[in-house]
Scaffold this active site. Structure first.
Site, PDB file in Angstrom:
ATOM      1  N   ARG A  82       0.847  -1.195   0.000  1.00 32.07           N
ATOM      2  CA  ARG A  82       0.000   0.000   0.000  1.00 32.07           C
ATOM      3  C   ARG A  82       0.884   1.247   0.000  1.00 32.07           C
ATOM      4  NH1 ARG A  82       2.650   2.010   3.036  1.00 32.07           N
ATOM      5  NH2 ARG A  82       2.724   1.982   5.300  1.00 32.07           N
ATOM      6  N   ASP A  91      -2.060   6.198  12.974  1.00 34.81           N
ATOM      7  CA  ASP A  91      -2.993   5.064  13.112  1.00 34.81           C
ATOM      8  C   ASP A  91      -2.942   4.475  14.509  1.00 34.81           C
ATOM      9  OD1 ASP A  91      -0.435   4.013  12.584  1.00 34.81           O
ATOM     10  OD2 ASP A  91      -1.152   2.396  11.278  1.00 34.81           O
ATOM     11  N   SER A 208       5.041  -1.333   2.483  1.00 30.67           N
ATOM     12  CA  SER A 208       4.448  -2.348   3.336  1.00 30.67           C
ATOM     13  C   SER A 208       4.413  -3.760   2.768  1.00 30.67           C
ATOM     14  CB  SER A 208       3.036  -1.925   3.754  1.00 30.67           C
ATOM     15  OG  SER A 208       2.809  -2.455   5.021  1.00 30.67           O
ATOM     16  N   SER A 209       5.580  -4.229   2.368  1.00 31.88           N
ATOM     17  CA  SER A 209       5.675  -5.626   1.966  1.00 31.88           C
ATOM     18  C   SER A 209       5.349  -6.523   3.157  1.00 31.88           C
ATOM     19  CB  SER A 209       7.080  -5.941   1.453  1.00 31.88           C
ATOM     20  OG  SER A 209       8.029  -5.599   2.436  1.00 31.88           O
ATOM     21  N   ASP A 253      -1.753  -0.484   7.415  1.00 35.57           N
ATOM     22  CA  ASP A 253      -1.269  -1.248   6.260  1.00 35.57           C
ATOM     23  C   ASP A 253      -2.145  -2.453   5.983  1.00 35.57           C
ATOM     24  OD1 ASP A 253       0.698   0.528   6.615  1.00 35.57           O
ATOM     25  OD2 ASP A 253       2.172  -0.900   7.358  1.00 35.57           O
ATOM     26  N   SER A 305      15.305   1.169   5.050  1.00 37.35           N
ATOM     27  CA  SER A 305      15.209   1.246   6.502  1.00 37.35           C
ATOM     28  C   SER A 305      14.625  -0.063   6.996  1.00 37.35           C
ATOM     29  CB  SER A 305      14.287   2.413   6.860  1.00 37.35           C
ATOM     30  OG  SER A 305      13.752   2.234   8.136  1.00 37.35           O
ATOM     31  N   ASN A 306      15.350  -0.745   7.875  1.00 37.03           N
ATOM     32  CA  ASN A 306      14.820  -1.989   8.433  1.00 37.03           C
ATOM     33  C   ASN A 306      14.062  -1.669   9.710  1.00 37.03           C
ATOM     34  OD1 ASN A 306      14.446  -4.327   9.986  1.00 37.03           O
ATOM     35  ND2 ASN A 306      16.079  -5.373   8.872  1.00 37.03           N
ATOM     36  N   LYS A 307      12.742  -1.670   9.593  1.00 39.19           N
ATOM     37  CA  LYS A 307      11.889  -1.240  10.702  1.00 39.19           C
ATOM     38  C   LYS A 307      12.078  -2.126  11.932  1.00 39.19           C
ATOM     39  CE  LYS A 307       7.675  -2.037  10.141  1.00 39.19           C
ATOM     40  NZ  LYS A 307       6.417  -2.184   9.454  1.00 39.19           N
TER      41      LYS A 307
HETATM   42  P1  NG1 Z   1       5.256   0.667   7.101  1.00 37.50           P
HETATM   43  O1  NG1 Z   1       5.602   1.716   6.137  1.00 37.50           O
HETATM   44  O2  NG1 Z   1       4.564  -0.483   6.467  1.00 37.50           O
HETATM   45  O3  NG1 Z   1       6.413   0.216   7.907  1.00 37.50           O
HETATM   46  C1  NG1 Z   1       4.285   1.555   9.467  1.00 37.50           C
HETATM   47  C2  NG1 Z   1       3.158   0.887  10.235  1.00 37.50           C
HETATM   48  C3  NG1 Z   1       1.810   1.565  10.013  1.00 37.50           C
HETATM   49  C4  NG1 Z   1       1.913   3.055  10.226  1.00 37.50           C
HETATM   50  C5  NG1 Z   1       3.081   3.614   9.390  1.00 37.50           C
HETATM   51  C6  NG1 Z   1       3.294   5.082   9.604  1.00 37.50           C
HETATM   52  C7  NG1 Z   1       3.619  -1.504  10.394  1.00 37.50           C
HETATM   53  C8  NG1 Z   1       3.256  -2.851   9.889  1.00 37.50           C
HETATM   54  N1  NG1 Z   1       3.012  -0.491   9.819  1.00 37.50           N
HETATM   55  O4  NG1 Z   1       4.133   1.322   8.101  1.00 37.50           O
HETATM   56  O5  NG1 Z   1       0.860   0.988  10.875  1.00 37.50           O
HETATM   57  O6  NG1 Z   1       2.057   3.369  11.578  1.00 37.50           O
HETATM   58  O7  NG1 Z   1       4.292   2.949   9.696  1.00 37.50           O
HETATM   59  O8  NG1 Z   1       2.169   5.810   9.256  1.00 37.50           O
HETATM   60  O9  NG1 Z   1       4.412  -1.362  11.287  1.00 37.50           O
END
Ligand code: NG1
Length: 580
Positions: A82, A91, A208-209, A253, A305-307
């Site tokens: 997305r 969110d 958002s993979s 996501d 960026s590795n979340k």
């Molecule tokens: P992505 O970009 O998928 O890491 C993350 C959070 C969302 C939202 C966004 C910032 C996950 C799975 N998703 O998105 O819920 O908080 O950051 O708007 O961690």
């Protein structure tokens, strides 16, 4: 009503789409997860060439599955990534967002074996493979056979296979704990699984993979045990997935991935309940407007960026900061009202990711009016005003108590809440550990309230374009203010991404912002049709070639991820693979 205009740039697979007035979509049965029996139905806006590529991709996928496992899948699904147009990092404070599903997606097929056939009486085996074996090497796991025992996931280990395990745990917990309510047949033993996945949502790109993956995993497991979830239930379940791998994520996501509708963006609300209302981009500019059509360009910054790895200083820390900001604001309001609370747990409802309250709960303390952010609040005018008041409150109250402009110390926050620093850490920073010098509570709260207001401003501008002002400029300005807030208040941007946005704005974009979690990843840019080609050329020359010298043309083409708003998560039915 104007037709949706889709422009194809022939040199790159760039799709730009017109965005004007939002229009509610008509959908046959929005409750259920989509089911499609052909590639053409999944990607109805795809060109003949794009469809050809999809056929090759699905054929390659199913052949790979058959060669690897020597059998047919029991279930097959696909789930999209997305892009978020506006509403970042709000969110998990339960404020509404405006994302859309893209047509980059993940395909997953699973064959379920017979539990009794497993040689080990205690465990079953799960084989997991990716078509891209070099990038995502195969894994084999043993999982408890007893349905009441759950696989353990070590959140400290960053491994792609953990995302599948999350889906298993979440689906299994649901199937075991909700038998009566949902009339689910008893599961006597867990079944072995052979799993294959492939995806073209770039990892770490902000598209958002990970959501696409966990949604597919959760759905596959539920289907494997004969349970078809509604979209809402699947969203609620898959939101929990990433929390098992150590990211205390929000729900945007998964909602976008599951509820996506071709050619529509989604207005996603989390409170009072989860809803995702599709809005069409096709629409009209006022008859007397001289305004050109405009479109969005999505560009991957290539800053990865590795979340998961950065969660303690980035994502999870932000969740802690917005929660503590909410508690301090609630405490301030209680003090002002002469109320005493012995424990901060009594200040707010057990809401949000830390179950300790949210900034939205604080807004509801000040305005117990339940029309906030709903249709009943005509054009969101009241909601915007309320959010502005809360923004000022946060600026003042949290500004007065912070130790430095960088934020609060642990000791100060603990003192203000009337608990010890040790207790503060134990309550809010132990499940998901964090690291910081200061807790930047003022900056984070001001971002959240102002960004939540920008979502409503954006919707208003789309719903009520006026002849006297340029819609493109109005939306561009909102987008630019969102990015500025990410840079200076939420601090989730990256200097290289900021350069990309500056180059975009200097070369025709009306607005450019980082999208998704941030600290790298993708950007969204709004541009008038006549300026789009110049913008893309400038990004290629001034951004990609200069920031990443030596990068191939193919990588650049692939970075301009251009995707139409696409269908949400889909179950592949009716002998789907016989037609690929
Ligand atoms: P992505 O970009 O998928 O890491 C993350 C959070 C969302 C939202 C966004 C910032 C996950 C799975 N998703 O998105 O819920 O908080 O950051 O708007 O961690």
């Amino acid at each position: 009503m104007l037709e949706l205009l889709v422009f194809f740039f022939t040199s790159i697979s760039l799709v730009l789409f017109l965005l004007t007035k939002l229009q509610p979509a008509t959908m046959s049965n929005p409750e259920l997860v989509l089911e499609k029996s052909s590639i053409e139905e999944i990607y109805p806006l795809a060109s003949a060439d794009e469809l050809k590529l999809q056929h090759a991709r699905y054929a390659n996928f199913i052949n790979h599955f058959r060669e690897l496992y020597n059998e047919e899948p029991t279930v097959a699904v696909r789930g999209p990534g997305r892009v978020n147009l506006i509403g970042e990092h709000i969110d998990y404070s339960n404020f509404s967002v405006l994302p859309m599903a893209v047509d980059r997606d993940m395909i997953m097929a699973v064959s379920f074996g017979d539990a009794a056939a497993s040689s080990d009486s205690e465990t079953i085996s799960v084989r997991l493979a990716n078509v891209s074996e070099s990038e995502f090497p195969s894994r084999t796991y043993t999982l408890p056979k007893d349905p009441k025992k759950f696989v353990e996931i070590d959140p400290k280990v960053s491994d792609w296979g953990n995302y599948f395990k999350c889906g298993v745990v979440v689906a299994q917990e649901f199937l075991i704990n909700n038998r009566e309510e949902y009339n689910i047949a008893e599961i006597s033993a867990m079944r072995p699984m052979n799993v294959l996945v492939t995806g073209n949502v770039p990892t770490g790109s902000g598209l958002s993979s990970s959501a696409a993956f966990v949604v597919c995993a959760t759905l596959s497991v539920l289907l494997g045990y004969g349970f078809k979830p509604t979209r809402k239930l699947l969203t609620q379940l898959s939101i929990k997935c990433e929390q098992h791998v150590g990211v205390n994520s929000g729900g945007m996501d998964q909602a976008a991935s599951i509820y996506g509708v071709v050619d529509h963006a989604l207005f996603v609300t989390f409170k009072p309940t989860l809803t995702a209302t599709p809005f069409s981009f096709s629409s009209k500019v006022p008859a007397d407007s001289k305004e050109e059509p405009f479109s969005f360009v999505i560009a991957n910054s290539l800053v990865v960026s590795n979340k998961h790895e950065t969660a303690p200083t980035n994502y999870n820390l932000r969740v802690v900061e917005v929660t503590l900001a909410a508690l301090l604001l609630a405490k301030h309001l209680a003090n002002k009202a002469g109320k005493t609370f012995a424990d901060p747990a009594d200040l707010l409802p057990a809401d949000g990711n830390l179950q300790a309250g949210t900034l939205r709960n604080v807004l509801e303390l000040v305005y117990p009016d339940q029309t906030f952010g709903t249709d009943a609040d005509k054009d969101f005018v009241n909601s915007i005003e309320q959010l502005k008041t809360l923004e000022t409150l946060a600026e003042t109250v949290l500004g007065e108590s912070e130790d430095t402009p960088e934020g609060h110390t642990t000791e100060t926050v603990a003192k203000l809440l009337g608990i010890s620093p040790e207790e503060l850490v134990k309550r809010y920073m132990t499940t998901y550990p964090v690291r910081y010098n200061y807790l930047a509570l003022r900056k984070r709260a001001v971002h959240v309230y102002s960004e939540a207001a920008r979502v409503f401003e954006f919707l208003n501008a789309l719903n009520r374009p006026t002849a006297s002002s340029s819609l493109t400029e109005t939306l561009g300005d909102i987008i630019n203010r969102s990015h500025a807030s990410a840079v200076s208040l939420f601090e989730n941007s990256h200097p290289t991404v900021d350069r990309l946005c500056a180059i975009a704005c200097a070369n025709g974009a009306a607005g450019a912002r980082i999208t998704g979690a941030g600290w790298g990843g993708a950007t969204v840019q709004l541009v008038s049709a006549s300026k789009a080609a110049g913008l893309v050329a400038a990004l290629k020359e001034d951004y990609y070639r200069k920031e990443f010298p030596g990068v191939s043309d193919a990588v650049i083409e692939d970075s301009l991820i251009l995707s139409k708003p696409g269908n949400g998560t889909t179950i592949l039915i009716d002998d789907f693979f016989s037609r690929v």
